[in-house]
Scaffold this motif. Structure first.
Motif: not given
Length: 192
Positions: A42-66
């Motif tokens: 929501e904060a990124a202005g994209v659908a949740r499915t878009t986030v999941h397509r790029r990052f399979a899990t929350r932890e994967a997103l946090i690892e990519a962010l790090t």
């Protein structure tokens, strides 16, 4: 080799989407470390499915962010051998402050990360700083008798204090960089 070199290149629009997701993740997780993927989407202005397509899990997103923040940090510490040491010290300090303040949540995670690539990047940054401090001493910016490890540790501590809360006390990064450099080089005592 950084994580950016390990993944296949994305189209420009996909790269912008990933960047928007990472920036949103930094903002949202800084405010609420337990935030959900849906809140980040929501904060990124994209659908949740878009986030999941790029990052399979929350932890994967946090690892990519790090990993992203670590790459920005490494780039901030690019040290020119041609510029005078005082100029380099100020530029690097301002660049590091920007990264640590803009990516505070991710940088805190990077500092505690067990990821060997992130550890290697941080070890490389320490090596670059040590080489720079040796050059600064050789060129007279630092006293000939200064303990370089102590100087680096003090420098890191000054930056750490400024960035600890995740916001610049007065918002002016260049002024903060000047204050850090001045404190490192001249201390707090009255001139003798």
């Amino acid at each position: 080799m950084t994580s950016q070199h390990l993944r296949k290149p994305l189209r420009a629009d996909a790269e912008r989407t990933v960047r928007a997701i990472l920036e949103a993740a930094e903002r949202v997780l800084s405010a609420d470390p337990a935030a959900t993927m849906e809140q980040i989407a929501e904060a990124a202005g994209v659908a949740r499915t878009t986030v999941h397509r790029r990052f399979a899990t929350r932890e994967a997103l946090i690892e990519a962010l790090t990993a992203w923040a670590t790459e920005q940090f490494a780039a901030a510490v690019e040290i020119s051998d041609s510029a005078p040491p005082l100029v380099v010290l100020h530029r690097v300090t301002a660049s590091v402050l920007r990264v640590k303040l803009d990516w505070n949540y991710a940088m805190a995670r990077a500092a505690a990360s067990a990821n060997p690539e992130i550890a290697r990047v941080h070890a490389d940054v320490i090596d670059r700083c040590d080489r720079f401090f040796r050059r600064a001493r050789a060129e007279g910016l630092l006293r000939a008798d200064v303990d370089l490890e102590w100087a680096r540790r003090c420098y890191y501590a000054l930056i750490g204090e400024v960035t600890h809360g995740g916001t610049a006390p007065d918002g002016d990064i260049d002024a903060l960089a000047t204050r850090i450099v001045d404190t490192l080089l001249h201390g707090l005592g009255a001139p003798r």
